[in-house]
Motif scaffolding. Sequence first.
Motif, short mmCIF file in Angstrom:
data_model
loop_
_atom_site.label_atom_id
_atom_site.label_comp_id
_atom_site.label_asym_id
_atom_site.label_seq_id
_atom_site.Cartn_x
_atom_site.Cartn_y
_atom_site.Cartn_z
N GLY A 109 0.77 -1.23 0.00
CA GLY A 109 0.00 0.00 0.00
C GLY A 109 0.80 1.28 0.00
O GLY A 109 0.21 2.37 -0.04
N GLU A 110 2.12 1.21 0.05
CA GLU A 110 2.93 2.42 0.01
C GLU A 110 4.11 2.24 -0.93
O GLU A 110 4.57 1.12 -1.16
N LEU A 111 4.60 3.34 -1.46
CA LEU A 111 5.72 3.28 -2.39
C LEU A 111 7.01 2.92 -1.68
O LEU A 111 7.27 3.36 -0.55
N CYS A 112 7.81 2.12 -2.35
CA CYS A 112 9.12 1.76 -1.83
C CYS A 112 10.13 1.84 -2.96
O CYS A 112 9.78 1.94 -4.13
N ILE A 113 11.40 1.77 -2.61
CA ILE A 113 12.51 1.91 -3.56
C ILE A 113 13.07 0.54 -3.89
O ILE A 113 13.27 -0.29 -3.00
N ILE A 114 13.33 0.30 -5.16
CA ILE A 114 14.01 -0.92 -5.61
C ILE A 114 15.33 -0.51 -6.23
O ILE A 114 15.36 0.16 -7.27
N GLU A 115 16.43 -0.86 -5.60
CA GLU A 115 17.77 -0.54 -6.11
C GLU A 115 18.41 -1.83 -6.62
O GLU A 115 18.64 -2.77 -5.85
N ILE A 137 26.89 1.10 -1.15
CA ILE A 137 25.50 0.83 -1.55
C ILE A 137 24.55 1.12 -0.40
O ILE A 137 23.47 1.69 -0.60
N GLU A 138 24.94 0.74 0.81
CA GLU A 138 24.10 1.04 1.97
C GLU A 138 23.90 2.55 2.13
O GLU A 138 22.79 3.02 2.41
N LEU A 139 24.96 3.33 1.93
CA LEU A 139 24.85 4.79 2.04
C LEU A 139 24.01 5.35 0.90
O LEU A 139 23.23 6.30 1.10
N GLN A 140 24.15 4.78 -0.28
CA GLN A 140 23.33 5.21 -1.42
C GLN A 140 21.85 5.06 -1.10
O GLN A 140 21.05 5.98 -1.32
N VAL A 141 21.47 3.91 -0.56
CA VAL A 141 20.06 3.64 -0.29
C VAL A 141 19.53 4.49 0.86
O VAL A 141 18.40 4.98 0.82
N GLN A 142 20.35 4.72 1.88
CA GLN A 142 19.91 5.61 2.97
C GLN A 142 19.70 7.03 2.48
O GLN A 142 18.78 7.72 2.92
N ARG A 151 9.55 4.74 3.39
CA ARG A 151 9.89 4.00 4.61
C ARG A 151 10.51 2.64 4.36
O ARG A 151 10.92 1.96 5.30
N ARG A 152 10.59 2.24 3.08
CA ARG A 152 11.17 0.94 2.77
C ARG A 152 11.95 1.01 1.47
O ARG A 152 11.56 1.71 0.53
N ALA A 153 13.05 0.26 1.44
CA ALA A 153 13.83 0.11 0.21
C ALA A 153 14.34 -1.32 0.16
O ALA A 153 14.53 -1.97 1.19
N PHE A 154 14.55 -1.79 -1.06
CA PHE A 154 15.09 -3.13 -1.26
C PHE A 154 16.33 -3.04 -2.14
O PHE A 154 16.28 -2.49 -3.23
N ILE A 155 17.43 -3.56 -1.61
CA ILE A 155 18.64 -3.74 -2.42
C ILE A 155 18.52 -5.12 -3.05
O ILE A 155 18.52 -6.13 -2.34
N VAL A 156 18.39 -5.15 -4.35
CA VAL A 156 18.12 -6.41 -5.06
C VAL A 156 19.32 -6.71 -5.95
O VAL A 156 19.58 -6.00 -6.92
N ALA A 157 20.05 -7.76 -5.61
CA ALA A 157 21.26 -8.12 -6.36
C ALA A 157 21.06 -9.45 -7.08
O ALA A 157 20.67 -10.44 -6.45
N LEU A 158 21.35 -9.46 -8.37
CA LEU A 158 21.40 -10.70 -9.12
C LEU A 158 22.85 -11.16 -9.09
O LEU A 158 23.73 -10.52 -9.68
N VAL A 159 23.10 -12.25 -8.39
CA VAL A 159 24.47 -12.73 -8.17
C VAL A 159 24.77 -13.89 -9.10
O VAL A 159 24.05 -14.89 -9.12
N GLY A 160 25.83 -13.74 -9.87
CA GLY A 160 26.25 -14.82 -10.75
C GLY A 160 25.26 -15.16 -11.84
O GLY A 160 25.33 -16.25 -12.43
N GLY A 161 24.32 -14.28 -12.09
CA GLY A 161 23.36 -14.48 -13.17
C GLY A 161 22.17 -15.36 -12.83
O GLY A 161 21.25 -15.49 -13.64
N ASN A 162 22.15 -15.97 -11.62
CA ASN A 162 21.05 -16.89 -11.34
C ASN A 162 20.62 -16.95 -9.88
O ASN A 162 19.83 -17.82 -9.51
N ASN A 163 21.12 -16.05 -9.04
CA ASN A 163 20.76 -16.07 -7.63
C ASN A 163 20.36 -14.68 -7.20
O ASN A 163 21.16 -13.74 -7.24
N LEU A 164 19.09 -14.51 -6.79
CA LEU A 164 18.59 -13.20 -6.39
C LEU A 164 18.77 -13.04 -4.88
O LEU A 164 18.22 -13.81 -4.09
N VAL A 165 19.54 -12.03 -4.49
CA VAL A 165 19.80 -11.73 -3.08
C VAL A 165 19.15 -10.39 -2.76
O VAL A 165 19.39 -9.40 -3.44
N VAL A 166 18.34 -10.36 -1.70
CA VAL A 166 17.56 -9.17 -1.37
C VAL A 166 17.83 -8.73 0.06
O VAL A 166 17.80 -9.54 0.99
N HIS A 167 18.11 -7.44 0.24
CA HIS A 167 18.25 -6.84 1.56
C HIS A 167 17.21 -5.73 1.70
O HIS A 167 17.23 -4.77 0.92
#
Length: 205
Positions: A109-115, A137-142, A151-167
């Motif tokens: 229900g609220e907008l968030c950031i996808i990096e 990257i942490e400073l970029q997102v803050q 109030r929310r952001a997601f650091i979304v990393a595609l690692v090695g082309g096949n593994n999605l890691v989300v913080h």
Amino acid sequence: MTTETILIENEAQWLAERAKDVTSTQVAALFGVSPYLTEFELWHQKRNGIVEAFEENNRTRWGNRLEETIAKGFAEEAGLATLHRPGVYLRRVGQRIGASFDFFALCQGELCIIECKNVDFLEHKEKWTETEAPGHIELQVQTQLLLSGYRRAFIVALVGGNNLVVHEREPDADVQSAIVAKVAAFWSSVDAGIEPTPDFVRDAE
């Protein structure tokens, strides 16, 4: 503090706007954790009004191509109904802090950031942890959270082309206060013509 929203129409305009501020990707230089830029180098860019020129290479080219795919893949797995590329640049008026964004999404229900980040396996193993992205990257997102007010952001990393890691990240008041203080001190030094001490290893060239 007033935040100005600028609609970006082309790359030249975007780069010209960025030249006026310390941006979310440049903040890390003020903390000594940017892999791309030192505070000394940034100081001279801003002091002389230099507009950055991004030199494309294989990594950045494929990172840009994969950005939307990464974001859409995350949105699908997270069950997010809407996802859009904002195409705006935000500036904290008076503080000369700016930020651009990869994607916004509607999150409960609220907008968030996808990096989005495209990361090779070895880099992820060496520079990321299970709970944290690299400091720049942490400073970029803050900084992005600070300017957007979201109030929310997601650091979304595609690692090695096949593994999605989300913080997932929320605003950190202490970190954001430190960012504002560092940027204020930086601009004071630019206005006064007092350059920072160079890093004699990284700034030698």
